[in-house]
Motif scaffolding. Sequence first.
Motif, PDB file in Angstrom:
ATOM      1  N   TYR A 189       0.808  -1.209   0.000  1.00 47.22           N
ATOM      2  CA  TYR A 189       0.000   0.000   0.000  1.00 47.22           C
ATOM      3  C   TYR A 189       0.849   1.271   0.000  1.00 47.22           C
ATOM      4  O   TYR A 189       1.982   1.274   0.508  1.00 47.22           O
ATOM      5  CB  TYR A 189      -0.903   0.045   1.239  1.00 47.22           C
ATOM      6  CG  TYR A 189      -1.952  -1.034   1.312  1.00 47.22           C
ATOM      7  CD1 TYR A 189      -2.685  -1.417   0.183  1.00 47.22           C
ATOM      8  CD2 TYR A 189      -2.228  -1.668   2.518  1.00 47.22           C
ATOM      9  CE1 TYR A 189      -3.655  -2.408   0.263  1.00 47.22           C
ATOM     10  CE2 TYR A 189      -3.196  -2.664   2.610  1.00 47.22           C
ATOM     11  CZ  TYR A 189      -3.901  -3.031   1.484  1.00 47.22           C
ATOM     12  OH  TYR A 189      -4.857  -4.002   1.556  1.00 47.22           O
ATOM     13  N   LYS A 192      -1.120   6.576   2.620  1.00 45.81           N
ATOM     14  CA  LYS A 192      -2.473   6.806   3.140  1.00 45.81           C
ATOM     15  C   LYS A 192      -3.255   5.505   3.285  1.00 45.81           C
ATOM     16  O   LYS A 192      -4.022   5.326   4.231  1.00 45.81           O
ATOM     17  CB  LYS A 192      -3.229   7.786   2.236  1.00 45.81           C
ATOM     18  CG  LYS A 192      -2.691   9.203   2.291  1.00 45.81           C
ATOM     19  CD  LYS A 192      -3.532  10.141   1.433  1.00 45.81           C
ATOM     20  CE  LYS A 192      -3.004  11.569   1.519  1.00 45.81           C
ATOM     21  NZ  LYS A 192      -3.806  12.500   0.671  1.00 45.81           N
ATOM     22  N   GLU A 193      -3.066   4.587   2.347  1.00 47.24           N
ATOM     23  CA  GLU A 193      -3.769   3.307   2.412  1.00 47.24           C
ATOM     24  C   GLU A 193      -3.303   2.488   3.608  1.00 47.24           C
ATOM     25  O   GLU A 193      -4.092   1.767   4.222  1.00 47.24           O
ATOM     26  CB  GLU A 193      -3.526   2.524   1.114  1.00 47.24           C
ATOM     27  CG  GLU A 193      -4.154   3.166  -0.115  1.00 47.24           C
ATOM     28  CD  GLU A 193      -3.746   2.450  -1.383  1.00 47.24           C
ATOM     29  OE1 GLU A 193      -2.577   2.004  -1.459  1.00 47.24           O
ATOM     30  OE2 GLU A 193      -4.579   2.329  -2.286  1.00 47.24           O
ATOM     31  N   SER A 194      -2.017   2.614   3.939  1.00 46.72           N
ATOM     32  CA  SER A 194      -1.472   1.892   5.091  1.00 46.72           C
ATOM     33  C   SER A 194      -2.083   2.403   6.392  1.00 46.72           C
ATOM     34  O   SER A 194      -2.410   1.617   7.285  1.00 46.72           O
ATOM     35  CB  SER A 194       0.057   2.056   5.147  1.00 46.72           C
ATOM     36  OG  SER A 194       0.662   1.400   4.058  1.00 46.72           O
ATOM     37  N   VAL A 195      -2.228   3.719   6.490  1.00 44.97           N
ATOM     38  CA  VAL A 195      -2.847   4.313   7.680  1.00 44.97           C
ATOM     39  C   VAL A 195      -4.269   3.793   7.848  1.00 44.97           C
ATOM     40  O   VAL A 195      -4.696   3.441   8.955  1.00 44.97           O
ATOM     41  CB  VAL A 195      -2.847   5.858   7.576  1.00 44.97           C
ATOM     42  CG1 VAL A 195      -3.635   6.475   8.737  1.00 44.97           C
ATOM     43  CG2 VAL A 195      -1.414   6.392   7.577  1.00 44.97           C
ATOM     44  N   GLN A 196      -5.003   3.710   6.741  1.00 43.33           N
ATOM     45  CA  GLN A 196      -6.381   3.212   6.776  1.00 43.33           C
ATOM     46  C   GLN A 196      -6.427   1.737   7.178  1.00 43.33           C
ATOM     47  O   GLN A 196      -7.307   1.311   7.938  1.00 43.33           O
ATOM     48  CB  GLN A 196      -7.044   3.408   5.411  1.00 43.33           C
ATOM     49  CG  GLN A 196      -7.251   4.868   5.030  1.00 43.33           C
ATOM     50  CD  GLN A 196      -7.710   5.044   3.589  1.00 43.33           C
ATOM     51  OE1 GLN A 196      -7.806   4.073   2.832  1.00 43.33           O
ATOM     52  NE2 GLN A 196      -7.994   6.274   3.202  1.00 43.33           N
ATOM     53  N   ARG A 199      -5.800   1.421  10.955  1.00 43.03           N
ATOM     54  CA  ARG A 199      -6.984   1.880  11.699  1.00 43.03           C
ATOM     55  C   ARG A 199      -8.069   0.802  11.696  1.00 43.03           C
ATOM     56  O   ARG A 199      -8.727   0.570  12.701  1.00 43.03           O
ATOM     57  CB  ARG A 199      -7.532   3.164  11.072  1.00 43.03           C
ATOM     58  CG  ARG A 199      -6.716   4.406  11.398  1.00 43.03           C
ATOM     59  CD  ARG A 199      -7.269   5.607  10.666  1.00 43.03           C
ATOM     60  NE  ARG A 199      -6.516   6.820  10.988  1.00 43.03           N
ATOM     61  CZ  ARG A 199      -6.650   7.966  10.336  1.00 43.03           C
ATOM     62  NH1 ARG A 199      -7.512   8.058   9.325  1.00 43.03           N
ATOM     63  NH2 ARG A 199      -5.925   9.021  10.680  1.00 43.03           N
ATOM     64  N   LYS A 200      -8.232   0.157  10.564  1.00 41.46           N
ATOM     65  CA  LYS A 200      -9.251  -0.884  10.437  1.00 41.46           C
ATOM     66  C   LYS A 200      -8.888  -2.118  11.256  1.00 41.46           C
ATOM     67  O   LYS A 200      -9.774  -2.838  11.754  1.00 41.46           O
ATOM     68  CB  LYS A 200      -9.418  -1.260   8.957  1.00 41.46           C
ATOM     69  CG  LYS A 200     -10.517  -2.266   8.703  1.00 41.46           C
ATOM     70  CD  LYS A 200     -10.648  -2.559   7.213  1.00 41.46           C
ATOM     71  CE  LYS A 200     -11.746  -3.587   6.959  1.00 41.46           C
ATOM     72  NZ  LYS A 200     -11.888  -3.886   5.495  1.00 41.46           N
ATOM     73  N   ARG A 202      -6.835  -2.126  14.079  1.00 40.39           N
ATOM     74  CA  ARG A 202      -6.114  -1.573  15.234  1.00 40.39           C
ATOM     75  C   ARG A 202      -5.891  -2.609  16.337  1.00 40.39           C
ATOM     76  O   ARG A 202      -4.941  -2.499  17.114  1.00 40.39           O
ATOM     77  CB  ARG A 202      -6.845  -0.353  15.787  1.00 40.39           C
ATOM     78  CG  ARG A 202      -8.250  -0.578  16.263  1.00 40.39           C
ATOM     79  CD  ARG A 202      -8.798   0.668  16.972  1.00 40.39           C
ATOM     80  NE  ARG A 202      -8.794   1.820  16.085  1.00 40.39           N
ATOM     81  CZ  ARG A 202      -9.813   2.155  15.303  1.00 40.39           C
ATOM     82  NH1 ARG A 202     -10.919   1.400  15.287  1.00 40.39           N
ATOM     83  NH2 ARG A 202      -9.761   3.215  14.537  1.00 40.39           N
TER      84      ARG A 202
END
Length: 252
Positions: A189, A192-196, A199-200, A202
């Motif tokens: 990723y 930004k995709e990695s951060v999402q 979060r999903k 966590r």
Amino acid sequence: MIKNITSGIKAYFGAFGLISKLKLWKFFAIPMLISVVTAIIIFGCAYSLSDNIGSFISKIWIWDWGHETFETISSFIGGLIVLVIGLILFKHIIMALSAPFMSTVSEKIEAHLTGKETHSHRNTTFSQQLWRGIRINVRNLGMELLLTIPILLLKLIPIVNIFSTIALFLMQAYYAGFGNIDYTLERHYAYKESVQFVRKNRGLAIGNGIVFLLLLLIPIIGIILVLPLSVTAASIKTIETLNTNNKSQYAV
């Protein structure tokens, strides 16, 4: 959430054996050295600053009555502040500087688990991996410090301080796990995709980070083994989650 936290913790049970099986210890030599040197510098500075911070906090209490008690409390809070900030800095520095080496380890683990020696994901260079590691960890460092300050202030409130300690530990665990998980996500990723993704998932990050922080409580050995074990455990669960997500997409 609880299930994912438990899953992130259980991944550590097979980490040591997998490292030995795949002969990955040589890739951890430089990260281990980075961990030891960083620990000596940061915690050496922390030890020398704790008394000064405690004395500064004690000056807030301008009355004579209860001054000694407040000074004792201030020394404890000062030491805690330095310890927490030192721990935050330590983990983000070693994770950022070790990114290129850990990405290689993660890639080898993925090749072993999937049976594919070469991947068709994002190809990045050593410098790109290092910059990605620095970018992720600077971002996480800023977020963690921003959240740590109000949590530490809550420690001044009786009873509430018990819950603030738990919140502080889980928050640190989340960002530690975040960094470990990104070594695998870096190939799959963009930033930004990695951060999402984290979060999903966590729960996986918190579970991985909990053991990461507990390992640091073990003198010397913990500092040396924290990256090899935590990165291997994170890679196992992240690859497993990615494969599950891909299968779900194909099923749809």
